[in-house]
Design an enzyme around this catalytic site. Structure first.
Site, mmCIF file in Angstrom:
data_model
loop_
_atom_site.group_PDB
_atom_site.id
_atom_site.type_symbol
_atom_site.label_atom_id
_atom_site.label_comp_id
_atom_site.label_asym_id
_atom_site.label_seq_id
_atom_site.Cartn_x
_atom_site.Cartn_y
_atom_site.Cartn_z
ATOM 1 N N LYS A 183 0.850 -1.196 0.000
ATOM 2 C CA LYS A 183 0.000 0.000 0.000
ATOM 3 C C LYS A 183 0.887 1.248 0.000
ATOM 4 C CE LYS A 183 -1.704 2.776 3.019
ATOM 5 N NZ LYS A 183 -1.780 4.055 2.309
ATOM 6 N N GLU A 257 10.261 0.764 10.329
ATOM 7 C CA GLU A 257 11.260 1.814 10.103
ATOM 8 C C GLU A 257 10.537 3.127 10.370
ATOM 9 O OE1 GLU A 257 12.889 4.680 8.997
ATOM 10 O OE2 GLU A 257 12.978 4.108 6.872
ATOM 11 N N CYS A 291 13.372 10.613 7.098
ATOM 12 C CA CYS A 291 13.341 10.051 8.451
ATOM 13 C C CYS A 291 14.699 10.167 9.139
ATOM 14 C CB CYS A 291 12.869 8.614 8.406
ATOM 15 S SG CYS A 291 13.738 7.634 7.202
ATOM 16 N N GLU A 388 10.166 15.172 15.824
ATOM 17 C CA GLU A 388 10.508 15.107 14.404
ATOM 18 C C GLU A 388 9.670 16.169 13.676
ATOM 19 O OE1 GLU A 388 9.217 11.534 12.268
ATOM 20 O OE2 GLU A 388 11.186 11.493 11.334
HETATM 21 P P1 NDP Z 1 2.025 7.755 8.650
HETATM 22 O O1 NDP Z 1 2.821 6.948 9.583
HETATM 23 O O2 NDP Z 1 0.653 8.111 9.025
HETATM 24 O O3 NDP Z 1 1.934 7.047 7.231
HETATM 25 C C1 NDP Z 1 2.768 6.032 6.739
HETATM 26 C C2 NDP Z 1 1.941 5.005 5.975
HETATM 27 O O4 NDP Z 1 1.076 4.305 6.868
HETATM 28 C C3 NDP Z 1 1.020 5.601 4.926
HETATM 29 O O5 NDP Z 1 0.922 4.715 3.847
HETATM 30 C C4 NDP Z 1 -0.281 5.708 5.683
HETATM 31 O O6 NDP Z 1 -1.401 5.815 4.883
HETATM 32 C C5 NDP Z 1 -0.269 4.419 6.453
HETATM 33 N N1 NDP Z 1 -1.128 4.409 7.638
HETATM 34 C C6 NDP Z 1 -1.651 5.448 8.332
HETATM 35 N N2 NDP Z 1 -2.372 4.997 9.385
HETATM 36 C C7 NDP Z 1 -2.293 3.652 9.350
HETATM 37 C C8 NDP Z 1 -2.796 2.608 10.170
HETATM 38 N N3 NDP Z 1 -3.530 2.873 11.260
HETATM 39 N N4 NDP Z 1 -2.532 1.339 9.859
HETATM 40 C C9 NDP Z 1 -1.779 1.048 8.789
HETATM 41 N N5 NDP Z 1 -1.259 1.979 7.965
HETATM 42 C C10 NDP Z 1 -1.502 3.269 8.249
HETATM 43 O O7 NDP Z 1 2.831 9.050 8.311
HETATM 44 P P2 NDP Z 1 2.220 10.363 7.675
HETATM 45 O O8 NDP Z 1 2.326 10.235 6.245
HETATM 46 O O9 NDP Z 1 0.867 10.703 8.199
HETATM 47 O O10 NDP Z 1 3.195 11.430 8.255
HETATM 48 C C11 NDP Z 1 3.055 11.860 9.601
HETATM 49 C C12 NDP Z 1 4.404 12.074 10.214
HETATM 50 O O11 NDP Z 1 5.112 10.849 10.224
HETATM 51 C C13 NDP Z 1 5.297 13.021 9.453
HETATM 52 O O12 NDP Z 1 5.080 14.324 9.814
HETATM 53 C C14 NDP Z 1 6.649 12.539 9.848
HETATM 54 O O13 NDP Z 1 7.026 13.114 11.056
HETATM 55 C C15 NDP Z 1 6.474 11.057 10.030
HETATM 56 N N6 NDP Z 1 6.915 10.244 8.887
HETATM 57 C C16 NDP Z 1 8.014 9.502 9.031
HETATM 58 C C17 NDP Z 1 8.485 8.767 7.978
HETATM 59 C C18 NDP Z 1 9.691 7.942 8.080
HETATM 60 O O14 NDP Z 1 10.193 7.500 7.066
HETATM 61 N N7 NDP Z 1 10.192 7.689 9.247
HETATM 62 C C19 NDP Z 1 7.827 8.805 6.682
HETATM 63 C C20 NDP Z 1 6.632 9.580 6.647
HETATM 64 C C21 NDP Z 1 6.222 10.272 7.721
HETATM 65 P P3 NDP Z 1 -1.775 7.240 4.224
HETATM 66 O O15 NDP Z 1 -1.576 6.967 2.791
HETATM 67 O O16 NDP Z 1 -3.151 7.550 4.604
HETATM 68 O O17 NDP Z 1 -0.832 8.264 4.728
#
Ligand code: NDP
Length: 782
Positions: A183, A257, A291, A388
């Site tokens: 996904k 991660e 990240c 972050e």
């Molecule tokens: P999320 O952790 O919400 O999203 C990561 C992925 O998980 C997306 O595909 C998201 O779907 C999906 N997701 C969201 N909720 C669920 C759930 N309950 N169960 C399973 N999958 C889920 O990150 P965001 O994109 O909302 O970003 C929020 C914050 O996270 C950022 O501001 C940043 O600080 C951090 N972040 C960290 C990352 C990293 O690599 N460490 C990468 C991205 C964000 P959807 O498509 O709806 O977003």
């Protein structure tokens, strides 16, 4: 001299979107399928806010279809010859390269990141990942003997490196014979859909890769699906925590991660001009939506003013703007929501007293842009030093001594990456192991390669992606299938009665910090043998465990000792156990009623097992990875830290030795809860420990009821890893509670090892679970 605009043409990508009527379907079972949900959401360009396409929203039924397709494809794919799988991965890599321009333009349009970065970093690294793992597919039989695929893998990725994250997930999974449902993030689905088209073109067998676009609900449906054998997730720590809790006790393997707040440490002898370019790459690469962004600049006080001045001069020259302009340094923030998050945190930084500096120029107004930002005068505990931000915001602090630099670097709940800047390689290599992070870059930053593992310590998650270490996330041992659903049945068989000298009437104490101590609560519990009560042990409580954790933490010398040094202590343990083997055999007979032969066998096997781990202390070592840059990349196994170990009830001596010894062999200190019903072999073991030069605090033993003690360990913030060998319920509660500080767990839901067998009771699996790999990158070149 000013740069003129250098726009990359987006025509090919826009035509590709048009060719699909700017509306997509889900890629399931090798076919394009209209979502059962009938719902769509829109994808827009963050640089211009222009509409790009309608993306299908996958609901529970769509996820179910995709998982079933992956399940159906699994037997065929996993039995496909390694060489044939390698050819498919190779074909994917070639096709990514052939379509590199389309991929990079599409990625820049969809995400807002600059075309320079997608062209030079994201897309080449995605192709590289498939090439590298084509190699691992080919070599699986010879390089990973004794391992097999896991099954159907659910993969959830974020929006910051859409195609690269897809490659990091899919390449190792399918190389090892698994099938996947991936996904993408709601904000960035387009390159995943183009990738699906490419899978079609190379005729990847149907169902091996399924792409279900959607949002968090779609991801949650994937996590919950009962057929899924493993979830691989990259994203926020918050969602990682939810997934850890949801998968607790299900037996689903998990790798996470997560976020980071990585330190960028600059010592006074650094090449400051090089440092400035490093800072640009650390925090302004990908708009800071990384990240492992070096978001905390830690500078030695003597050079701070000079460095800040240079950084500001450089910031003034950075260009923020359209992602399609090749002269743009910082593109658009991915969405208005993310922009708001950044603005809110920056405001908080100012409110909390930080001094904010931004360049004199203004950002374009037609997209979601944010200027490069520097904060000075912040305290280590302020919100912006700890949270972050995931944007182009750098928070700077100073230090005076090396020790203070390490303390500040580790003053975070995360542990994803760090970079160290100094011209003194001795200093760099002294500091690198002291920073708790999965990747340490020396005089470089934000470089990645498929041959090197990437992943976190602490709340940055667990598991590695890339390198040989990353493959273990997608395989399981063939011996796992031999592990029974029932404990080994050793009904009392011995009729031997004990001599009165072994009937203990004193209460065995706890063993904490190298001393025998009374239980805090003053309670004891009886130990029953087949012929009645044979003794008593202290009934440990929360306070005893806290003391034990403290003792384990204050033990400093063990981890720093060489493997050879630790081996000497372990051999001594074996020697001293050998000297008392009759006594230990008698104890087993008294507790379990086993035959003298079985008792002797358990003791002998325990001695042999100690020898095994003594031998491994200086042999379970790391690697130098062959990454694509002029770098020595050292993959070093490091101890996890303080580990809780809840031993199996069965085989009270052998189970104790088999679990505690690998952990301490690798340099961890331990808090051990021995067999609940037969704890006296462990309490007798104190004397073996005391006569074997094991430093106080390395092995701490708290006897008592597992159901009461395990949750305390699982919830304890200062326990870094927890092994639990017990019931399904217990395993579930351990995994659930571990989400709090993301401690590493290793549990056995409903599974019981026969500890006498080497393929179940000893080996590299125990050492892998006792360590985490840190990759240290050291560039070279005169
Ligand atoms: P999320 O952790 O919400 O999203 C990561 C992925 O998980 C997306 O595909 C998201 O779907 C999906 N997701 C969201 N909720 C669920 C759930 N309950 N169960 C399973 N999958 C889920 O990150 P965001 O994109 O909302 O970003 C929020 C914050 O996270 C950022 O501001 C940043 O600080 C951090 N972040 C960290 C990352 C990293 O690599 N460490 C990468 C991205 C964000 P959807 O498509 O709806 O977003």
């Amino acid at each position: 001299m000013e740069y003129g605009p250098a726009p990359e043409s987006s025509e090919a990508a826009l035509n590709w979107l048009k060719g699909h009527g700017n509306k997509f379907r889900l890629y399931i079972d090798g076919k394009w399928q209209t979502p059962v949900s009938k719902k769509y959401f829109e994808s827009t360009n963050p640089s211009t806010k222009d509409f790009l396409a309608k993306i299908p929203w996958g609901g529970i039924k769509d996820v179910d279809k995709a998982v079933k397709a992956a399940e159906k494809a699994l037997p065929g794919w996993s039995k496909t010859a390694s060489h044939v799988r390698a050819r498919y991965l190779y074909a994917i890599a070639r096709h990514i390269q052939k379509n590199a321009r389309l991929f990079s333009v599409l990625e820049s349009l969809d995400n807002g990141k600059t075309i320079r970065e997608t062209r030079d970093i994201d897309i080449p690294l995605a192709a590289r990942h498939f090439y590298h793992h084509a190699g691992w597919a080919q070599l699986m039989d010879t390089e990973l003997p004794g391992f097999q695929k896991i099954g159907v893998i659910g993969q959830i990725i974020p929006w910051n490196f859409p195609l690269m994250m897809l490659a990091w997930k899919i390449a190792p999974a399918i190389a090892m014979g698994n099938t996947v449902v991936l996904k993408p993030a709601e904000l960035t689905s387009l390159t995943a859909l183009l990738f699906a088209e490419l899978c079609e073109q190379i005729k990847l067998p149907a169902g091996v890769v399924n792409i279900v676009t959607g949002d968090g609900e779609t991801g949650a449906a994937l996590v919950d699906h009962p057929v899924i054998n493993k979830i691989a997730f990259t994203g926020s720590t918050e969602v990682g925590r939810i997934i850890r809790q949801k998968t607790a006790g299900t037996g689903k393997k998990l790798s996470l991660e997560l976020g980071g707040k990585s330190p960028f440490v600059v010592f006074e002898d650094s090449d400051l001009d090089g440092v400035v370019e490093g800072v640009v790459d650390a925090i302004w690469f990908n708009q800071g939506e990384v990240c492992c962004a070096g978001s905390r600049l830690l500078v030695q006080e003597s050079i701070a003013a000079k460095l800040y001045k240079k950084i500001k001069t450089r910031m003034e020259k950075l260009r923020v703007g359209d992602s399609m302009d090749k002269a743009t340094d910082i593109g658009a923030i991915v969405s208005p929501t993310q922009l708001k998050t950044i603005e809110t945190l920056v405001k908080k930084g100012i409110d909390e007293g930080g001094q904010m500096w931004q360049p004199s120029w203004a950002c374009p107004k037609d997209g979601y842009f944010y200027p490069p930002t520097l904060f000075t005068g912040v305290t280590p505990s302020s919100t912006i030093s700890q949270e972050e931000i995931f944007g182009p915001v750098l928070v700077a602090m100073t230090f005076r001594t090396h020790q203070e630099a390490v303390k500040l670097a580790n003053n975070t709940r995360y542990g994803l990456a760090a970079s160290i800047w100094t011209e003194n390689i001795n200093l760099a290599l002294d500091i690198a192991p002291k920073i708790k992070a999965g990747t340490v870059w020396i005089n470089c930053t934000n470089i990645f390669d498929a041959a090197s593992g990437f992943g976190g310590y602490r709340e940055s998650g667990f598991g590695r992606e890339g390198g040989k270490e990353g493959l273990y996330e997608y395989v399981r041992s063939i011996h796992d299938d031999k592990i029974s659903n029932h404990p080994v049945d050793y009904k009392p068989r011995s009729t031997v009665r004990l001599s009165s000298s072994l009937q203990i009437d004193r209460t065995a104490k706890m063993y904490i910090g190298g001393k025998q101590v009374r239980p805090d609560g003053g309670y004891s519990m009886p130990v029953m043998g087949p012929h009645g009560q044979i003794g008593e042990v202290g009934e440990g409580n929360r306070k005893d465990l806290r003391n034990a954790v403290e003792a384990a933490h204050s033990q400093q010398t063990w981890t720093a000792m060489t493997g050879h040094g630790r081996a000497q202590v372990l051999y001594y343990l074996a020697e001293n156990l050998d000297a008392r083997k009759l006594e230990f055999a008698q104890r087993l007979i008294s507790m379990l009623g086993v035959t003298p032969k079985d008792a002797r066998e358990e003791v002998e096997l325990s001695i042999k097992r100690i020898y095994f781990y003594a031998a491994m202390t200086d042999k379970y070592d790391g690697q130098v990875h062959h990454t694509i840059y002029r770098n020595v990349t050292l993959a070093m196994p490091e101890p996890i830290g303080v580990m809780g170990i809840v031993c199996p009830n069965e085989f009270p001596l052998l189970g104790f030795v088999s679990t505690v010894l690998p952990a301490i062999a690798m340099g961890n200190t331990t808090v051990v809860v021995p067999s609940e019903n037969a704890p006296l072999s462990a309490t007798d073991f104190y004397q073996v420990i005391e006569t074997s030069d094991v430093p106080g605090g390395v092995i701490n033993i708290v006897t008592g009821k597992k159901d009461q003690l395990t949750p305390v360990l699982a919830n304890h913030y200062d326990i870094d890893g927890l092994w639990y060998f017990g019931t399904t319920e217990g395993s579930k509660s351990v995994e659930f509670a571990s989400a709090e500080n993301m401690k590493r767990t290793w549990v056995s839901p409903g599974k019981f090892r026969d500890w006498r067998k080497d393929d179940q009771g000893q080996g590299a699996e125990f050492l892998r679970n006792s360590t985490q790999i840190k990759n240290i990158w050291i560039p070279y070149g005169a």
